[in-house]
Design a protein around this motif. Structure first.
Motif, PDB file in Angstrom:
ATOM      1  N   CYS A  25       0.845  -1.192   0.000  1.00  0.00           N
ATOM      2  CA  CYS A  25       0.000   0.000   0.000  1.00  0.00           C
ATOM      3  C   CYS A  25       0.883   1.245   0.000  1.00  0.00           C
ATOM      4  O   CYS A  25       1.640   1.455   0.948  1.00  0.00           O
ATOM      5  CB  CYS A  25      -0.905  -0.014   1.231  1.00  0.00           C
ATOM      6  SG  CYS A  25      -2.053   1.354   1.317  1.00  0.00           S
ATOM      7  N   PRO A  54      -0.882   4.334   3.179  1.00  0.00           N
ATOM      8  CA  PRO A  54      -1.654   3.687   4.238  1.00  0.00           C
ATOM      9  C   PRO A  54      -2.679   4.595   4.928  1.00  0.00           C
ATOM     10  O   PRO A  54      -3.747   4.124   5.314  1.00  0.00           O
ATOM     11  CB  PRO A  54      -0.589   3.218   5.241  1.00  0.00           C
ATOM     12  CG  PRO A  54       0.660   3.113   4.438  1.00  0.00           C
ATOM     13  CD  PRO A  54       0.558   4.198   3.404  1.00  0.00           C
ATOM     14  N   GLU A  55      -2.366   5.888   5.067  1.00  0.00           N
ATOM     15  CA  GLU A  55      -3.315   6.792   5.728  1.00  0.00           C
ATOM     16  C   GLU A  55      -4.605   6.919   4.919  1.00  0.00           C
ATOM     17  O   GLU A  55      -5.700   6.845   5.455  1.00  0.00           O
ATOM     18  CB  GLU A  55      -2.708   8.189   5.939  1.00  0.00           C
ATOM     19  CG  GLU A  55      -1.513   8.228   6.842  1.00  0.00           C
ATOM     20  CD  GLU A  55      -0.194   8.073   6.084  1.00  0.00           C
ATOM     21  OE1 GLU A  55      -0.199   7.842   4.841  1.00  0.00           O
ATOM     22  OE2 GLU A  55       0.849   8.155   6.740  1.00  0.00           O
ATOM     23  N   LYS A 109      -5.735   4.846   2.564  1.00  0.00           N
ATOM     24  CA  LYS A 109      -6.432   3.561   2.489  1.00  0.00           C
ATOM     25  C   LYS A 109      -7.119   3.247   3.811  1.00  0.00           C
ATOM     26  O   LYS A 109      -8.222   2.701   3.829  1.00  0.00           O
ATOM     27  CB  LYS A 109      -5.459   2.439   2.100  1.00  0.00           C
ATOM     28  CG  LYS A 109      -6.152   1.155   1.739  1.00  0.00           C
ATOM     29  CD  LYS A 109      -6.979   1.327   0.469  1.00  0.00           C
ATOM     30  CE  LYS A 109      -7.672   0.056   0.063  1.00  0.00           C
ATOM     31  NZ  LYS A 109      -8.562   0.228  -1.080  1.00  0.00           N
ATOM     32  N   ARG A 110      -6.501   3.617   4.922  1.00  0.00           N
ATOM     33  CA  ARG A 110      -7.141   3.405   6.232  1.00  0.00           C
ATOM     34  C   ARG A 110      -8.487   4.121   6.281  1.00  0.00           C
ATOM     35  O   ARG A 110      -9.496   3.544   6.690  1.00  0.00           O
ATOM     36  CB  ARG A 110      -6.240   3.914   7.360  1.00  0.00           C
ATOM     37  CG  ARG A 110      -6.919   3.881   8.707  1.00  0.00           C
ATOM     38  CD  ARG A 110      -6.104   4.513   9.797  1.00  0.00           C
ATOM     39  NE  ARG A 110      -6.917   4.644  11.008  1.00  0.00           N
ATOM     40  CZ  ARG A 110      -6.493   5.176  12.122  1.00  0.00           C
ATOM     41  NH1 ARG A 110      -5.262   5.639  12.236  1.00  0.00           N
ATOM     42  NH2 ARG A 110      -7.309   5.259  13.155  1.00  0.00           N
ATOM     43  N   GLU A 128     -12.078   2.277   6.686  1.00  0.00           N
ATOM     44  CA  GLU A 128     -12.961   2.575   7.822  1.00  0.00           C
ATOM     45  C   GLU A 128     -14.345   2.971   7.321  1.00  0.00           C
ATOM     46  O   GLU A 128     -15.350   2.559   7.906  1.00  0.00           O
ATOM     47  CB  GLU A 128     -12.347   3.662   8.708  1.00  0.00           C
ATOM     48  CG  GLU A 128     -11.175   3.139   9.520  1.00  0.00           C
ATOM     49  CD  GLU A 128     -10.496   4.200  10.365  1.00  0.00           C
ATOM     50  OE1 GLU A 128     -10.014   3.847  11.452  1.00  0.00           O
ATOM     51  OE2 GLU A 128     -10.438   5.385   9.940  1.00  0.00           O
ATOM     52  N   PHE A 164      -9.652   0.104  12.729  1.00  0.00           N
ATOM     53  CA  PHE A 164      -8.220   0.295  12.955  1.00  0.00           C
ATOM     54  C   PHE A 164      -7.768  -0.537  14.146  1.00  0.00           C
ATOM     55  O   PHE A 164      -8.463  -0.614  15.159  1.00  0.00           O
ATOM     56  CB  PHE A 164      -7.951   1.786  13.209  1.00  0.00           C
ATOM     57  CG  PHE A 164      -6.545   2.086  13.604  1.00  0.00           C
ATOM     58  CD1 PHE A 164      -5.533   2.071  12.658  1.00  0.00           C
ATOM     59  CD2 PHE A 164      -6.228   2.377  14.914  1.00  0.00           C
ATOM     60  CE1 PHE A 164      -4.221   2.354  13.015  1.00  0.00           C
ATOM     61  CE2 PHE A 164      -4.923   2.669  15.285  1.00  0.00           C
ATOM     62  CZ  PHE A 164      -3.914   2.656  14.336  1.00  0.00           C
ATOM     63  N   GLU A 191      -0.761   1.016  14.384  1.00  0.00           N
ATOM     64  CA  GLU A 191       0.093   1.601  13.362  1.00  0.00           C
ATOM     65  C   GLU A 191       1.530   1.544  13.855  1.00  0.00           C
ATOM     66  O   GLU A 191       1.798   1.788  15.033  1.00  0.00           O
ATOM     67  CB  GLU A 191      -0.330   3.055  13.134  1.00  0.00           C
ATOM     68  CG  GLU A 191       0.449   3.792  12.106  1.00  0.00           C
ATOM     69  CD  GLU A 191      -0.131   5.179  11.861  1.00  0.00           C
ATOM     70  OE1 GLU A 191      -0.055   5.634  10.718  1.00  0.00           O
ATOM     71  OE2 GLU A 191      -0.666   5.797  12.811  1.00  0.00           O
ATOM     72  N   VAL A 220       0.111  -0.346   8.796  1.00  0.00           N
ATOM     73  CA  VAL A 220      -1.164  -0.046   9.449  1.00  0.00           C
ATOM     74  C   VAL A 220      -1.965  -1.344   9.526  1.00  0.00           C
ATOM     75  O   VAL A 220      -2.247  -1.966   8.502  1.00  0.00           O
ATOM     76  CB  VAL A 220      -1.965   1.030   8.683  1.00  0.00           C
ATOM     77  CG1 VAL A 220      -3.342   1.235   9.305  1.00  0.00           C
ATOM     78  CG2 VAL A 220      -1.186   2.340   8.655  1.00  0.00           C
ATOM     79  N   MET A 224      -5.380  -3.270  10.349  1.00  0.00           N
ATOM     80  CA  MET A 224      -6.820  -3.037  10.377  1.00  0.00           C
ATOM     81  C   MET A 224      -7.515  -4.383  10.595  1.00  0.00           C
ATOM     82  O   MET A 224      -6.884  -5.423  10.566  1.00  0.00           O
ATOM     83  CB  MET A 224      -7.295  -2.469   9.033  1.00  0.00           C
ATOM     84  CG  MET A 224      -6.543  -1.286   8.478  1.00  0.00           C
ATOM     85  SD  MET A 224      -7.078   0.295   9.104  1.00  0.00           S
ATOM     86  CE  MET A 224      -8.798   0.360   8.714  1.00  0.00           C
ATOM     87  N   GLN A 248      -3.184  -5.982   6.959  1.00  0.00           N
ATOM     88  CA  GLN A 248      -2.106  -5.020   7.181  1.00  0.00           C
ATOM     89  C   GLN A 248      -1.823  -4.278   5.886  1.00  0.00           C
ATOM     90  O   GLN A 248      -1.719  -4.891   4.818  1.00  0.00           O
ATOM     91  CB  GLN A 248      -0.851  -5.754   7.656  1.00  0.00           C
ATOM     92  CG  GLN A 248       0.270  -4.840   8.084  1.00  0.00           C
ATOM     93  CD  GLN A 248       1.450  -5.628   8.612  1.00  0.00           C
ATOM     94  OE1 GLN A 248       2.008  -6.440   7.903  1.00  0.00           O
ATOM     95  NE2 GLN A 248       1.812  -5.387   9.865  1.00  0.00           N
TER      96      GLN A 248
END
Length: 131
Positions: free
Chosen positions: A77, A80-81, A83-84, A88, A94, A97, A107, A109, A118
């Motif tokens: 990824c 990651p921020e 995609k997180r 969500e 979450f 991290e 990250v 999840m 991950q």
């Protein structure tokens, strides 16, 4: 030897397959309707697959209560921020991290069924096909 797939017994393979196709960019390579509702899902390289199925005689693991380091699916990824936030919004949660000294950003999840996933932005790329 080359790994063909990794399989997990899950409660709802039909809904889970749809979620992974929509949110993780996987594609259904083969599926069995009825019975175990087996789905083989490939990544965008076509070289890595997971198999998800429901085998009622065997116990579906309690993924939600497992430490994510016991079992997780890891995805390359680049952001990651971002995609997180997307995951969500799609029902994932979450877990943790980690930033590693080599520049890696990981990250962890949980998908809507509790299976740990991950998101891996590696400081030093590990796979041949990564650009």
């Amino acid at each position: 030897m080359k790994i063909e797939h990794f399989a997990v017994n899950v409660a709802d393979p039909i809904a889970m397959a749809a979620w992974y196709v929509t949110n993780m960019g996987l594609r259904v390579v083969r599926k069995q309707e009825g019975g175990a509702n087996t789905h083989f899902l490939a990544d965008d390289s076509g070289d890595v697959m997971i198999e998800i199925y429901n085998n009622p005689p065997d116990e579906v693991p309690d993924y939600k209560n497992m430490n994510p380091l016991m079992l997780h699916l890891a995805f390359v990824c680049e952001n990651p921020e971002q995609k997180r936030a997307e995951l969500e919004a799609a029902g994932a949660s979450f877990a943790e991290e980690v930033h590693i000294k080599d520049g890696s950003h990981l990250v962890m999840m949980r998908d809507p069924w509790g299976l740990a996933i991950q998101l891996c932005k590696r400081g030093n790329k590990m796979l041949k096909f990564q650009q």
